[in-house]
Design a protein around this motif. Structure first.
Motif, PDB file in Angstrom:
ATOM      1  N   PRO A 174      67.705 120.851  -6.209  1.00 49.10           N
ATOM      2  CA  PRO A 174      67.364 121.573  -7.403  1.00 49.10           C
ATOM      3  C   PRO A 174      67.891 120.644  -8.544  1.00 49.10           C
ATOM      4  CG  PRO A 174      68.791 122.895  -6.244  1.00 49.10           C
ATOM      5  CD  PRO A 174      68.475 121.795  -5.270  1.00 49.10           C
ATOM      6  N   ASN A 175      69.200 119.955  -8.681  1.00 43.25           N
ATOM      7  CA  ASN A 175      69.607 119.134  -9.788  1.00 43.25           C
ATOM      8  C   ASN A 175      68.501 118.061  -9.916  1.00 43.25           C
ATOM      9  OD1 ASN A 175      71.534 118.337 -11.785  1.00 43.25           O
ATOM     10  ND2 ASN A 175      72.814 119.723 -10.617  1.00 43.25           N
TER      11      ASN A 175
ATOM     12  N   PRO B 242      61.453 124.687 -15.262  1.00 41.53           N
ATOM     13  CA  PRO B 242      61.802 125.006 -16.798  1.00 41.53           C
ATOM     14  C   PRO B 242      63.319 124.804 -16.973  1.00 41.53           C
ATOM     15  CG  PRO B 242      61.672 127.027 -15.072  1.00 41.53           C
ATOM     16  CD  PRO B 242      61.253 125.580 -14.325  1.00 41.53           C
ATOM     17  N   TRP B 243      64.137 124.640 -16.171  1.00 44.17           N
ATOM     18  CA  TRP B 243      65.470 124.308 -16.367  1.00 44.17           C
ATOM     19  C   TRP B 243      65.857 122.940 -16.937  1.00 44.17           C
ATOM     20  CZ3 TRP B 243      64.043 124.899 -11.219  1.00 44.17           C
ATOM     21  CH2 TRP B 243      64.221 123.853 -10.597  1.00 44.17           C
TER      22      TRP B 243
ATOM     23  N   VAL C  91      72.031 122.559  -3.975  1.00 45.36           N
ATOM     24  CA  VAL C  91      72.777 122.043  -5.458  1.00 45.36           C
ATOM     25  C   VAL C  91      72.061 120.700  -5.871  1.00 45.36           C
ATOM     26  CG1 VAL C  91      74.593 121.363  -6.753  1.00 45.36           C
ATOM     27  CG2 VAL C  91      74.974 123.184  -4.761  1.00 45.36           C
TER      28      VAL C  91
ATOM     29  N   SER D   3      81.538 119.220 -11.052  1.00 40.38           N
ATOM     30  CA  SER D   3      81.894 120.531 -11.118  1.00 40.38           C
ATOM     31  C   SER D   3      80.964 121.508 -10.529  1.00 40.38           C
ATOM     32  CB  SER D   3      82.077 121.128 -12.466  1.00 40.38           C
ATOM     33  OG  SER D   3      80.815 120.742 -13.475  1.00 40.38           O
ATOM     34  N   LYS D   4      79.624 121.239 -10.452  1.00 40.91           N
ATOM     35  CA  LYS D   4      78.591 122.046  -9.785  1.00 40.91           C
ATOM     36  C   LYS D   4      78.797 122.089  -8.153  1.00 40.91           C
ATOM     37  CE  LYS D   4      74.771 121.651 -12.850  1.00 40.91           C
ATOM     38  NZ  LYS D   4      75.254 122.413 -13.998  1.00 40.91           N
TER      39      LYS D   4
ATOM     40  N   LYS E 270      76.462 117.168 -11.751  1.00 36.43           N
ATOM     41  CA  LYS E 270      77.990 117.396 -12.231  1.00 36.43           C
ATOM     42  C   LYS E 270      78.820 117.600 -11.178  1.00 36.43           C
ATOM     43  CE  LYS E 270      77.442 118.826 -17.097  1.00 36.43           C
ATOM     44  NZ  LYS E 270      76.903 120.008 -17.622  1.00 36.43           N
TER      45      LYS E 270
ATOM     46  N   LYS F  41      68.671 121.667 -19.296  1.00 29.97           N
ATOM     47  CA  LYS F  41      69.310 122.836 -19.724  1.00 29.97           C
ATOM     48  C   LYS F  41      70.782 122.848 -19.300  1.00 29.97           C
ATOM     49  CE  LYS F  41      65.749 124.605 -22.291  1.00 29.97           C
ATOM     50  NZ  LYS F  41      64.555 125.449 -21.633  1.00 29.97           N
ATOM     51  N   GLY F  42      71.001 122.080 -18.364  1.00 30.25           N
ATOM     52  CA  GLY F  42      72.365 122.149 -17.646  1.00 30.25           C
ATOM     53  C   GLY F  42      73.468 122.029 -18.248  1.00 30.25           C
TER      54      GLY F  42
END
Lengths: 267, 289
Positions: free
Chosen positions: B208-209, B284-285, B205, B186-187, B184, B288-289
């Motif tokens: 990991p994304n 685990p994420w 950023v 915005s991140k 994204k 979930k973003g």
């Protein structure tokens, strides 16, 4: 610390085979250090474009933005951003999100840890440091976003509809928090919103923008943010002068929207 | 206690023979995917039935051993394979060489594919340069490349690992590229405004994304490579599970063929389970973003 100087900024988007889009035309604005300014306007008035120019994500076609005696040429830690949502780093827990700026700058760990602890208390998230951010509610996520921004100690905080995705009750609470942060940190804050009520309550100054071309229509100085620091927000929002202003601005925005509809071309 | 029916036991819920209170109250179940439970009872039943059929057919000699081996003979053969190996190579060695080829191929593919996917996601030039190659190679089944690879490398170990490398390379490239593209903005903007440099944006950023999609890529690549390695070993190899069943076929050892197939299925299943477990552990994420 110095304010933000916006000097004759124009933004034109040129596309092949289509009319130019004047997102902003000759916008000039002086924002004093420590002011909290809200920007309001119908969609297409260029308020987000203006914010992106100040943040340094967009370069204006003409004119310039200056801060701390230099021209803005790109994003920088002196100008922090708070987005509507989805800008937190979901692979980091609350603490590490807040510590992101200091960590990138290579600040000493102990100093950062103390800072994060303070900020958690300040935004009302004490004890949530270890939580993954995706387990928090929308309101709490925005608290993290505010704390993350403050951890970097920017001169200016730019907020792009920071409360836009929250429910009405959470929104009111968060408005109180933003005022409190403004008072306690003395930062210059520029906040974009769709909500007239919010713009009136949070801005010691309220800029109303109009579309086609994007420009500044009105520049109000308002007492409500100051009052909100000491008085009950409900009281402020039901006072006669607040209600009058609200109706005045609502009908202004309303007539702009009607003009857009009559214009027919739409967005 | 619910008015409508009794409290279901944990065992019945696990078996899928009872629904939880919420699902039980639903009046519209057909078409509601969340009202479909594991149906584990039926899974167990079908395995038991198949196994019973095999046992009965072994006892009564319903099928020629040439087409399908009897159970007792198969068990005996399995014991022999485990103790003595197949054609002077231990059974575990046949299995391990196949698994080793898959892991090497996937790792090499990831090593080249992930940076390539990043480049394609981050630079117009890289995207333009590699897009025709990647998009052209992607739909070609790796097996179709075997003849060419045999011409280039012969039939030694390099050939097989190179084939698997190619099979995983394009999967990994596309996974990494789509991961980078889905970051994204915005991140990224937030990170720049927090003072991060380009290299920090990449490391803290974008990387990991992208991890969840890279992980999905590795999972897919593992599956595809496992299928490819067995098939490649059928064509040209003297060791590996695939070669084992091919050679066994030449000697009309149907029981060894069946054991080989069972091993292939079991390992493929195990790889998938391990990858799912690693995924829950490491990213685990995800989503979930």
């Amino acid at each position: 610390m110095d304010g933000i100087h916006i000097d004759n900024v124009s933004m034109t988007f040129t596309l092949p085979g289509a009319a130019d889009i004047h997102a902003l035309k000759d916008v000039s604005l002086e924002i004093g250090a420590g002011e909290i300014v809200t920007v309001l306007g119908p969609s297409g008035c260029g308020k987000t474009t203006l914010l992106n120019i100040i943040a340094g994500f967009l370069s204006p076609t003409r004119g310039a933005v200056r801060l701390n005696g230099h021209e803005v040429r790109g994003p920088d830690a002196e100008r922090g951003m708070v987005f509507q949502q989805g800008a937190l780093f979901e692979w980091l827990n609350v603490e590490r999100n807040i510590a992101f700026g200091p960590n990138m700058a290579g600040r000493p760990r102990a100093e950062t840890r103390a800072k994060v602890e303070n900020l958690l208390n300040l935004v009302g998230l004490a004890g949530f440091g270890e939580k993954p951010v995706y387990q928090l509610s929308g309101g709490m996520q925005q608290r993290v976003a505010l704390a993350r921004c403050l951890a970097n100690d920017p001169d200016v905080i730019l907020m792009d509809e920071p409360l836009g995705a929250l429910d009405a009750l959470t929104r009111e609470k968060m408005q109180g928090l933003i005022l409190k942060l403004w008072q306690e940190t003395g930062k210059t804050i520029l906040l974009i919103t769709h909500s007239v009520e919010e713009a009136l309550f949070l801005g010691s100054r309220l800029i109303v923008m109009a579309p086609r071309p994007g420009r500044i229509e009105k520049d109000y100085r308002l007492p409500f943010a100051e009052r909100g620091l000491t008085q009950d927000p409900r009281e402020v929002k039901s006072s006669t002068d607040y209600v009058e202003r609200r109706e005045e601005i609502l009908s202004m925005i309303w007539s702009m929207e009607e003009e857009i509809m009559a214009g027919g071309t739409g967005e | 206690m619910a008015e409508n029916g009794k409290r279901p036991s944990a065992l019945m819920m696990w078996l899928g023979l009872a629904d939880n209170a919420f699902t039980r109250q639903k009046t519209v179940k057909f078409g509601d995917a969340s009202a479909v439970n594991s149906g584990r009872f039926y899974s167990i039943a079908v395995v038991v039935v198949l196994f019973t059929l095999w046992t009965l057919s072994s006892i009564f000699g319903w099928v020629e051993p040439f087409f399908w081996p009897p159970l007792d003979g198969t068990v005996e053969r399995a014991a022999k394979l485990i103790n003595e190996g197949f054609r002077n190579v231990a059974l575990w060695e046949h299995v391990w060489i196949s698994v080793y080829r898959v892991i090497s191929g996937v790792l090499l593919g990831a090593l080249v594919g992930i940076p390539l996917g990043f480049a394609m996601g981050l630079s117009s030039i890289a995207r333009g340069l590699f897009d025709p190659i990647v998009e052209f190679m992607r739909p070609i089944p790796p097996l179709a490349l075997i003849p060419l690879i045999i011409l280039w490398f012969g039939i030694d170990e390099t050939a097989k690992i190179f084939l698997l490398f190619l099979a995983s390379l394009f999967i990994m490239t596309i996974a990494a590229r789509s991961g980078v593209s889905s970051v994204k903005i915005s991140k990224v903007h937030a990170a720049y405004s927090l003072g991060a440099s380009r290299i920090q944006i990449l490391r803290h950023v974008i990387l990991p994304n992208t991890l969840p999609e890279i992980f999905t890529g590795i999972r897919t690549a593992m599956g595809v490579c496992w299928g490819t390695v067995v098939a490649a070993e059928l064509v040209a190899a003297d060791r590996g599970v695939g070669s084992m069943i091919m050679i066994a076929k030449n000697f009309l050892q149907t029981d060894t063929v069946v054991i080989g197939i069972l091993i292939i299925g079991a390992i493929g299943y195990a790889i998938e389970m391990v990858m799912r477990w690693l995924e829950r552990l490491l990213v685990p994420w995800k989503g979930k973003g």
